[in-house]
Write a protein that holds these residues in place. Structure first.
Motif, PDB file in Angstrom:
ATOM      1  N   VAL A 291     -95.465  -2.390  46.782  1.00 26.05           N
ATOM      2  CA  VAL A 291     -95.776  -3.735  47.274  1.00 26.05           C
ATOM      3  C   VAL A 291     -96.167  -4.648  46.113  1.00 26.05           C
ATOM      4  CG1 VAL A 291     -97.379  -5.089  48.684  1.00 26.05           C
ATOM      5  CG2 VAL A 291     -96.420  -2.949  49.569  1.00 26.05           C
ATOM      6  N   GLU A 292     -96.996  -4.141  45.208  1.00 25.02           N
ATOM      7  CA  GLU A 292     -97.392  -4.959  44.058  1.00 25.02           C
ATOM      8  C   GLU A 292     -96.179  -5.275  43.184  1.00 25.02           C
ATOM      9  OE1 GLU A 292    -100.646  -5.127  40.414  1.00 25.02           O
ATOM     10  OE2 GLU A 292    -100.742  -3.523  41.893  1.00 25.02           O
ATOM     11  N   ALA A 293     -95.266  -4.289  43.029  1.00 24.18           N
ATOM     12  CA  ALA A 293     -94.051  -4.530  42.247  1.00 24.18           C
ATOM     13  C   ALA A 293     -93.181  -5.587  42.919  1.00 24.18           C
ATOM     14  CB  ALA A 293     -93.273  -3.226  42.080  1.00 24.18           C
ATOM     15  N   ALA A 294     -93.089  -5.543  44.243  1.00 20.97           N
ATOM     16  CA  ALA A 294     -92.289  -6.544  44.976  1.00 20.97           C
ATOM     17  C   ALA A 294     -92.883  -7.937  44.816  1.00 20.97           C
ATOM     18  CB  ALA A 294     -92.216  -6.167  46.453  1.00 20.97           C
ATOM     19  N   ILE A 295     -94.214  -8.038  44.892  1.00 23.54           N
ATOM     20  CA  ILE A 295     -94.867  -9.339  44.696  1.00 23.54           C
ATOM     21  C   ILE A 295     -94.650  -9.830  43.272  1.00 23.54           C
ATOM     22  CG2 ILE A 295     -97.102 -10.517  44.635  1.00 23.54           C
ATOM     23  CD1 ILE A 295     -98.013  -8.603  46.871  1.00 23.54           C
ATOM     24  N   SER A 296     -94.781  -8.921  42.306  1.00 22.92           N
ATOM     25  CA  SER A 296     -94.562  -9.290  40.907  1.00 22.92           C
ATOM     26  C   SER A 296     -93.126  -9.748  40.687  1.00 22.92           C
ATOM     27  CB  SER A 296     -94.868  -8.095  39.996  1.00 22.92           C
ATOM     28  OG  SER A 296     -96.210  -7.700  40.101  1.00 22.92           O
ATOM     29  N   GLY A 297     -92.174  -9.038  41.312  1.00 19.27           N
ATOM     30  CA  GLY A 297     -90.767  -9.409  41.165  1.00 19.27           C
ATOM     31  C   GLY A 297     -90.463 -10.772  41.762  1.00 19.27           C
ATOM     32  N   ALA A 298     -91.025 -11.037  42.947  1.00 19.57           N
ATOM     33  CA  ALA A 298     -90.801 -12.344  43.583  1.00 19.57           C
ATOM     34  C   ALA A 298     -91.386 -13.467  42.732  1.00 19.57           C
ATOM     35  CB  ALA A 298     -91.425 -12.347  44.981  1.00 19.57           C
ATOM     36  N   LEU A 299     -92.608 -13.243  42.186  1.00 20.65           N
ATOM     37  CA  LEU A 299     -93.224 -14.241  41.321  1.00 20.65           C
ATOM     38  C   LEU A 299     -92.399 -14.423  40.045  1.00 20.65           C
ATOM     39  CD1 LEU A 299     -95.556 -16.139  40.577  1.00 20.65           C
ATOM     40  CD2 LEU A 299     -96.771 -14.146  39.650  1.00 20.65           C
ATOM     41  N   GLY A 300     -91.930 -13.302  39.485  1.00 22.34           N
ATOM     42  CA  GLY A 300     -91.131 -13.381  38.263  1.00 22.34           C
ATOM     43  C   GLY A 300     -89.841 -14.144  38.467  1.00 22.34           C
ATOM     44  N   LEU A 301     -89.182 -13.923  39.604  1.00 22.40           N
ATOM     45  CA  LEU A 301     -87.940 -14.638  39.895  1.00 22.40           C
ATOM     46  C   LEU A 301     -88.207 -16.130  40.073  1.00 22.40           C
ATOM     47  CD1 LEU A 301     -84.948 -14.027  40.244  1.00 22.40           C
ATOM     48  CD2 LEU A 301     -85.351 -13.767  42.703  1.00 22.40           C
ATOM     49  N   LEU A 302     -89.321 -16.458  40.710  1.00 20.07           N
ATOM     50  CA  LEU A 302     -89.685 -17.865  40.899  1.00 20.07           C
ATOM     51  C   LEU A 302     -89.957 -18.536  39.549  1.00 20.07           C
ATOM     52  CD1 LEU A 302     -90.449 -20.262  42.716  1.00 20.07           C
ATOM     53  CD2 LEU A 302     -92.767 -19.314  42.849  1.00 20.07           C
ATOM     54  N   VAL A 303     -90.729 -17.855  38.682  1.00 17.91           N
ATOM     55  CA  VAL A 303     -91.030 -18.414  37.356  1.00 17.91           C
ATOM     56  C   VAL A 303     -89.748 -18.585  36.554  1.00 17.91           C
ATOM     57  CG1 VAL A 303     -92.172 -17.937  35.147  1.00 17.91           C
ATOM     58  CG2 VAL A 303     -93.386 -17.518  37.297  1.00 17.91           C
ATOM     59  N   GLY A 304     -88.860 -17.574  36.615  1.00 21.20           N
ATOM     60  CA  GLY A 304     -87.601 -17.664  35.892  1.00 21.20           C
ATOM     61  C   GLY A 304     -86.723 -18.793  36.391  1.00 21.20           C
ATOM     62  N   ALA A 305     -86.694 -18.983  37.711  1.00 20.43           N
ATOM     63  CA  ALA A 305     -85.882 -20.059  38.298  1.00 20.43           C
ATOM     64  C   ALA A 305     -86.394 -21.427  37.861  1.00 20.43           C
ATOM     65  CB  ALA A 305     -85.901 -19.950  39.821  1.00 20.43           C
ATOM     66  N   VAL A 306     -87.701 -21.569  37.731  1.00 26.24           N
ATOM     67  CA  VAL A 306     -88.277 -22.832  37.248  1.00 26.24           C
ATOM     68  C   VAL A 306     -88.025 -23.000  35.748  1.00 26.24           C
ATOM     69  CG1 VAL A 306     -90.443 -24.081  36.885  1.00 26.24           C
ATOM     70  CG2 VAL A 306     -90.022 -22.900  39.056  1.00 26.24           C
ATOM     71  N   ALA A 307     -88.053 -21.896  35.018  1.00 29.55           N
ATOM     72  CA  ALA A 307     -87.908 -21.960  33.556  1.00 29.55           C
ATOM     73  C   ALA A 307     -86.495 -22.364  33.128  1.00 29.55           C
ATOM     74  CB  ALA A 307     -88.273 -20.614  32.939  1.00 29.55           C
ATOM     75  N   ILE A 308     -85.465 -21.977  33.911  1.00 27.97           N
ATOM     76  CA  ILE A 308     -84.084 -22.273  33.507  1.00 27.97           C
ATOM     77  C   ILE A 308     -83.854 -23.779  33.353  1.00 27.97           C
ATOM     78  CG2 ILE A 308     -81.688 -22.224  34.295  1.00 27.97           C
ATOM     79  CD1 ILE A 308     -82.168 -19.370  35.237  1.00 27.97           C
ATOM     80  N   PRO A 309     -84.136 -24.620  34.366  1.00 26.95           N
ATOM     81  CA  PRO A 309     -83.954 -26.065  34.157  1.00 26.95           C
ATOM     82  C   PRO A 309     -84.930 -26.636  33.130  1.00 26.95           C
ATOM     83  CG  PRO A 309     -84.952 -25.644  36.296  1.00 26.95           C
ATOM     84  CD  PRO A 309     -84.515 -24.327  35.762  1.00 26.95           C
ATOM     85  N   ALA A 310     -86.130 -26.059  33.023  1.00 30.54           N
ATOM     86  CA  ALA A 310     -87.094 -26.544  32.032  1.00 30.54           C
ATOM     87  C   ALA A 310     -86.558 -26.351  30.619  1.00 30.54           C
ATOM     88  CB  ALA A 310     -88.430 -25.824  32.206  1.00 30.54           C
ATOM     89  N   VAL A 311     -85.914 -25.205  30.388  1.00 27.80           N
ATOM     90  CA  VAL A 311     -85.322 -24.946  29.071  1.00 27.80           C
ATOM     91  C   VAL A 311     -84.085 -25.808  28.860  1.00 27.80           C
ATOM     92  CG1 VAL A 311     -84.127 -23.199  27.690  1.00 27.80           C
ATOM     93  CG2 VAL A 311     -86.234 -22.608  28.888  1.00 27.80           C
TER      94      VAL A 311
END
Length: 328
Positions: A291-311
């Motif tokens: 469960v913690e890995a799933a939460i971490s993965g969802a957060l990581g995907l969200l951060v990555g999705a925001v980072a792509i247009p920012a970069v």
């Protein structure tokens, strides 16, 4: 034998025992810290084989060797002294730097997801970015530079996690542990990577075995299976590497948020893991981790999705303008 000589021998024996105990302590601390960094190590081993895909067989091991040397240089000459200095003079900076590294991992992982889901947009995104290798003489140079850049972030995470896992003590002991962990992890990861990238060549050699016995037939079957199975294995390994980047990066950011953010966030995550664990008490530990890995993965995907247009629309244009100003 004189009393003085006996006393000297006793002193030497005592010093030898202390030295042996210190070495055992360094090895024990290195093993424990290496286990803490296992998630990043798996990520590193899964990601690196992608950098040799498409090159001639004779160039595979030299490329892995170049990346391994760059990785060891990153760890021992740059990251080790920086980690010690930060840990001694500015320990409060370690977690924020870890979070920045985690955000980079999320960005790299999200890029690969974008490439799989929307390849056309991914190519457009790549075209907007500055080439990774400056003055690269070949595609190989650029691939090696890209791998070493990604490895730098992973190595920084490994060294920071190792430092955080060490008990307070002598700076020299910490330096020895960091060096030992850095060397062993680099040798282990790139040794495994070398075996992976040469597995198809080994399979081809086994498939050509000319023995007429039952054993010979089994060897040829094994060789053909290796040759046919390696493309699928590399695809699966690449998928695991992408997932690991997002999961590890998200996990690092999540722990940072728990430390610096509202306490309710950490309590919510822990409550979710405990609630899920109560469903199947017999495998509570596995459920909590999942469960913690799933939460971490969802957060990581969200951060990555925001980072792509920012970069793409922020950092990359700013970097290009800076380069133009430097060239003017």
């Amino acid at each position: 034998m004189s009393v003085g000589l006996l006393g000297l021998l006793d002193d030497i024996a005592a010093i030898a025992k202390v030295a042996a105990g210190s070495l055992d302590d360094v090895a024990s601390q290195a093993a424990k810290a290496g286990i803490k960094a296992a998630g990043v190590v798996i990520d590193d081993a899964a990601v690196t084989p992608n950098y040799v895909i498409g090159f001639a067989s004779k160039r595979e091991l030299p490329i892995v060797g170049k990346i391994a040397v760059g990785s060891l240089r990153n760890k021992l000459l740059i990251l080790l002294p920086v980690a010690l200095l930060l840990g001694y003079f500015l320990p409060a900076a370690v977690t924020p730097l870890l979070m920045l590294g985690g955000a980079f991992l999320c960005y790299e992982g999200a890029e690969k997801v974008l490439e799989a889901v929307m390849p056309h947009h991914a190519r457009e995104h790549e075209a907007q970015l500055q080439p990774i290798a400056l003055n690269a003489k070949s595609v190989e140079d650029e691939k090696v530079a890209s791998a070493i850049k990604t490895d730098f972030i992973l190595s920084a995470e490994i060294m920071a996690i190792t430092l955080a896992a060490l008990p307070a003590g002598s700076i020299w002991t910490q330096a020895l542990v960091l060096a030992l962990v850095g060397f062993c992890i680099t040798a282990g990861v790139y040794g495994v990577v070398a075996l992976i990238v040469k597995a198809d060549d080994v399979g081809l050699a086994l498939a050509r075995y000319d023995g007429a016995s039952v054993v010979g037939g089994a060897i040829r079957l094994l060789g053909r299976s290796l040759v046919r199975g390696m493309p699928t294995f590399l695809t699966v390994l690449s998928t695991i590497g992408t997932a690991a980047m997002i999961w590890v990066g998200g996990g690092i950011i999540l722990h940072g948020i728990e430390k610096y953010g509202p306490p309710a966030i950490g309590r919510t995550v822990h409550a979710a893991t405990e609630t899920a664990a109560h469903v199947l008490p017999s495998v509570a530990g596995i459920i909590e981790w999942s469960v913690e890995a799933a939460i971490s993965g969802a957060l990581g995907l969200l951060v990555g999705a925001v980072a792509i247009p920012a970069v793409e629309y922020g950092l990359s244009p700013a970097w290009k303008r800076l380069r133009l100003l430097q060239a003017a």
